[in-house]
Design an enzyme around this catalytic site. Structure first.
Site, PDB file in Angstrom:
ATOM      1  N   ALA A 279      -5.130  12.164   2.863  1.00  0.00           N
ATOM      2  CA  ALA A 279      -4.345  11.355   1.813  1.00  0.00           C
ATOM      3  C   ALA A 279      -3.606  12.368   1.056  1.00  0.00           C
ATOM      4  O   ALA A 279      -3.781  13.460   1.441  1.00  0.00           O
ATOM      5  CB  ALA A 279      -4.878  10.553   1.019  1.00  0.00           C
ATOM      6  N   HIS A 280      -2.396  11.958   0.340  1.00  0.00           N
ATOM      7  CA  HIS A 280      -1.677  12.876  -0.636  1.00  0.00           C
ATOM      8  C   HIS A 280      -2.181  12.218  -1.960  1.00  0.00           C
ATOM      9  O   HIS A 280      -1.303  11.905  -2.530  1.00  0.00           O
ATOM     10  CB  HIS A 280      -0.462  12.721  -0.359  1.00  0.00           C
ATOM     11  N   SER A 435      -1.507   7.081  -2.274  1.00  0.00           N
ATOM     12  CA  SER A 435      -0.614   5.999  -1.693  1.00  0.00           C
ATOM     13  C   SER A 435      -0.131   6.353  -0.378  1.00  0.00           C
ATOM     14  O   SER A 435       0.300   5.607   0.682  1.00  0.00           O
ATOM     15  CB  SER A 435       0.567   5.783  -2.620  1.00  0.00           C
ATOM     16  N   HIS A 436      -0.202   7.764   0.001  1.00  0.00           N
ATOM     17  CA  HIS A 436       0.091   8.075   1.341  1.00  0.00           C
ATOM     18  C   HIS A 436      -1.159   8.333   2.260  1.00  0.00           C
ATOM     19  O   HIS A 436      -1.795   9.436   1.717  1.00  0.00           O
ATOM     20  CB  HIS A 436       0.871   9.557   1.325  1.00  0.00           C
ATOM     21  N   LEU A 437      -1.623   7.537   2.964  1.00  0.00           N
ATOM     22  CA  LEU A 437      -2.550   7.734   3.846  1.00  0.00           C
ATOM     23  C   LEU A 437      -2.281   7.831   5.438  1.00  0.00           C
ATOM     24  O   LEU A 437      -1.425   7.595   5.941  1.00  0.00           O
ATOM     25  CB  LEU A 437      -3.377   6.159   3.755  1.00  0.00           C
TER      26      LEU A 437
END
Lengths: 505, 153
Positions: A279-280, A435-437
């Site tokens: 993730a980020h 939210s970035h996966l």
């Protein structure tokens, strides 16, 4: 289909198609558009509802509960839970993100070729052609000065004063009029999310869409995917109404990084399914200014400071008033004074490219995401957040609210930022949100180290494809939507060529 | 999300503790009028689709703060029995508590309070949040029958 499914029967809905696509986010919608325009019979199955823009609530409560998975309360498991945000409606997360567009960085592409054998998937010339097509289709352009708004403009001023590599974001919203409601659904459909772009285009080419269909597993016969089985959901309660099944020549799972591996596991796939979750995760800082900033006007996210060599990216992020107010310190009169001036705040966030790898497994109440940032990840997050505090004072903030446990709630000078930087931050102190996966069904040429091949077809089950960010073997350090679309576009084109002419399932 | 009668009383008192309602609003403070915010209704709406773990966490948070007067030694009574000044002081104490779990669950209550408070159109209008937008574009918020908001040009 197992004996249990045969005995249970009682299907409330049955259908068939050449291609059944599970999910309508960036991956599923793109695959559906490519396949439908190539003349194939495509059926989208979407767990969430189709939300008409005019019916989408404008307040945060309605927006979160109506279109986000578990009303945005889905979190990682473990001692320090991290909220994991995903859309669950037609368009998936593209229907509530800020439409930020980044091409895949060259170092990531080279890594995927060298270490994962994905040369054909991320061929430079092919990706270039696809990027140009998608960017034209989705009206991608840099955010104009007229819709930057106060929040992003102050970030630009700070970035320029400190000599940082900032720039207006490229977004899929060339006609943005600055209403700042990306989360609630762009009021004028200016943002080209999948629900207003590729899903309608696929349907214009003959694709069909069934909403409120939660796919539970892939129907496999003789080692080949022949369809999917799931539950039809009630629109209001989101509880199952009955079961359905769809027969198809090809099954494409695009249910997102958390739910794709669950569907695959329920279907009997093993190996590395669910592994390598990445993730980020990000965190945000709020600053108070003496003069009105007017966060309510301007693109939800308009300006960014990419610092990939440091492992993070800074972004302006405007919030609805409910969420902004929750970030302001104080109780009683102290808080009431701060929330009486909600037009005087900025919020900027840091997205951190973390090295931590987690795992997604089925749990008693839904998927469990085990993920814990490493000490190096948290050090990067600290560096990014300290930099945001400095930028806010550079832009003229009178107070900065770090929102980090164990350090002062209110900073009033750059000297106080120095003191905070010198302090040790507890691992649980930073309120991260992911939210970035990425990962959980990684692509690769080696079946022992991946779940799907370079054509995104399962190594184990013929006719089963995965087309979403689950196939990404690594995270990237930039917003993933454009890369998800490019990679699935490429795989879907190859599949369309192999699939031949339209054929009934 | 179903709440017991005592949870509803605590919830109302906790949320009002963050921004005490007054009939005569003080200058420079955003003060809800008594009965202006439907805390319990908005809270239930917000958590209807929450994950089972999140729902459990909400109940735990309500009980933790609702019974805080007892376990902090402030008073042998529930949170709703405290006066306004004591509520604010206790919430401040909980938000700074050395145990991370107490601090996080108290913060969760503040997030929920902010959501219900600013999800109320009249409160949002008084916060000044939409001032910038009103100047840039003629947009008004209209309250629909179900209490949600709709933009009208």
């Amino acid at each position: 289909m197992g004996l249990f499914d045969r005995l249970r029967g009682g299907w409330v809905y049955e259908d068939d198609a050449d291609y059944v696509i599970v999910g309508t986010g960036a991956g599923g919608a793109t695959a559906g558009k490519v396949l439908a325009e190539a003349g194939h019979d495509v059926l989208f199955l979407e767990e969430g509802p189709r939300l008409k823009t005019k019916d989408r609530p404008r307040d945060a409560i309605g927006a979160l509960s109506g279109s986000m998975r578990q009303a945005a309360t889905q979190t990682t498991a473990g001692p320090v839970p991290i909220p994991v945000l995903q859309g669950v409606c037609v368009g998936g997360s593209t229907a509530m993100n800020s439409g930020i567009i980044w091409r895949m960085p060259e170092d990531v592409r080279e890594d995927w070729i060298t270490n994962h054998g994905l040369a054909s998937l991320v061929d430079e010339g092919e990706l270039e052609r696809i990027y140009e097509t998608v960017e034209e289709d989705l009206e991608v352009s840099p955010t104009g000065d007229d819709v930057l708004g106060g929040n992003a403009t102050l970030m630009r001023q700070a970035s320029e004063k400190l000599g940082l590599p900032g720039k207006p974001m490229s977004r899929n919203a060339a006609r943005c009029d600055g209403k700042g409601e990306c989360l609630q659904g762009c009021p004028g459909e200016k943002r080209q999310s999948m629900d207003v772009s590729y899903v309608p285009r696929a349907m214009a080419a003959g694709a069909r869409l069934s909403t409120l269909c939660r796919v539970e597993k892939v129907w496999i016969e003789g080692g080949r995917a022949v369809g999917v089985i799931g539950s039809k959901m009630d629109r209001h309660t989101r509880k199952p109404l009955g079961r359905f099944r769809v027969r198809a020549r090809h099954v494409i799972v695009s249910a997102g990084v958390v739910h794709t591996p669950i569907i695959l596991k329920r279907s009997g796939l093993g190996g590395l399914v669910g592994h390598r979750f990445q993730a980020h995760p990000g965190a945000a800082i709020v600053g108070r200014f003496a003069e009105p900033v007017r966060m309510s006007y301007g693109a939800t996210q308009g300006y960014e400071v990419p610092m990939r060599s440091r492992g993070f990216k800074l972004e302006s992020l405007s919030l609805p008033p409910e969420m902004l107010a929750a970030r302001l310190p104080g109780v009683g009169a102290e808080w009431q004074e701060r929330v009486a001036n909600l037009d005087c705040y900025t919020q900027w966030c840091a997205q951190v490219r973390m090295e931590a790898k987690g795992r997604v497994v089925p749990g008693p109440f839904g998927p469990l995401v085990f993920y814990q940032p490493t000490a190096r990840d948290l050090a990067k997050a600290k560096e990014a957040l300290v930099l945001i505090c400095r930028m806010m004072f550079e832009a003229g903030a009178v107070e900065v609210y770090p929102g980090i446990g164990g350090i002062p709630e209110v900073l009033r000078s750059p000297a106080e930022v120095d003191a905070v930087e010198a302090q040790k931050w507890s691992p649980a102190a930073i309120h991260l949100v992911a939210s970035h996966l990425f990962g959980t069904a990684c692509a690769g040429a080696n079946p022992g180290r991946s779940v799907v091949g370079p054509d995104l077809q399962s190594h184990e089950v013929a006719g089963l494809y995965v087309m979403d960010a689950s196939v990404f073997p690594t995270n990237m350090g930039v917003n993933p939507q454009h890369s998800i679309m490019a990679v699935t576009y490429r795989a879907a084109e190859q599949l369309a060529l192999r699939g031949g002419a339209r054929q009934a399932a | 999300m179903r709440l017991t009668w005592w949870e509803k009383r605590w919830l109302e008192a906790i949320f009002e503790g963050f921004a005490p309602p007054r009939a005569d609003a003080a200058e420079g403070l955003l003060t809800p009028e008594p009965g202006e915010v439907d805390h319990v209704g908005r809270f239930a709406e917000m958590n209807e689709h929450a994950s089972p773990i999140a729902k459990l966490g909400m109940h735990v948070a309500v009980h933790l703060v609702g019974l805080a007067p007892v376990w902090t030694g402030t008073k042998l009574a529930g949170f709703d029995r405290l006066d306004e000044e004591a509520r604010v002081a206790l919430l401040e104490e909980l938000m700074e508590h050395p145990f991370a779990l107490v601090k996080e669950l108290s913060w969760l209550m503040k997030v929920q309070a902010a959501m219900t408070l600013f999800g109320t159109p009249s409160i949002r209008a008084r916060s000044g949040y939409d001032r910038g937008r009103e100047e840039k574009m003629p947009v008004r918020l209209r309250v629909k029958k179900d209490g949600s908001m709709k933009e009208v040009a």
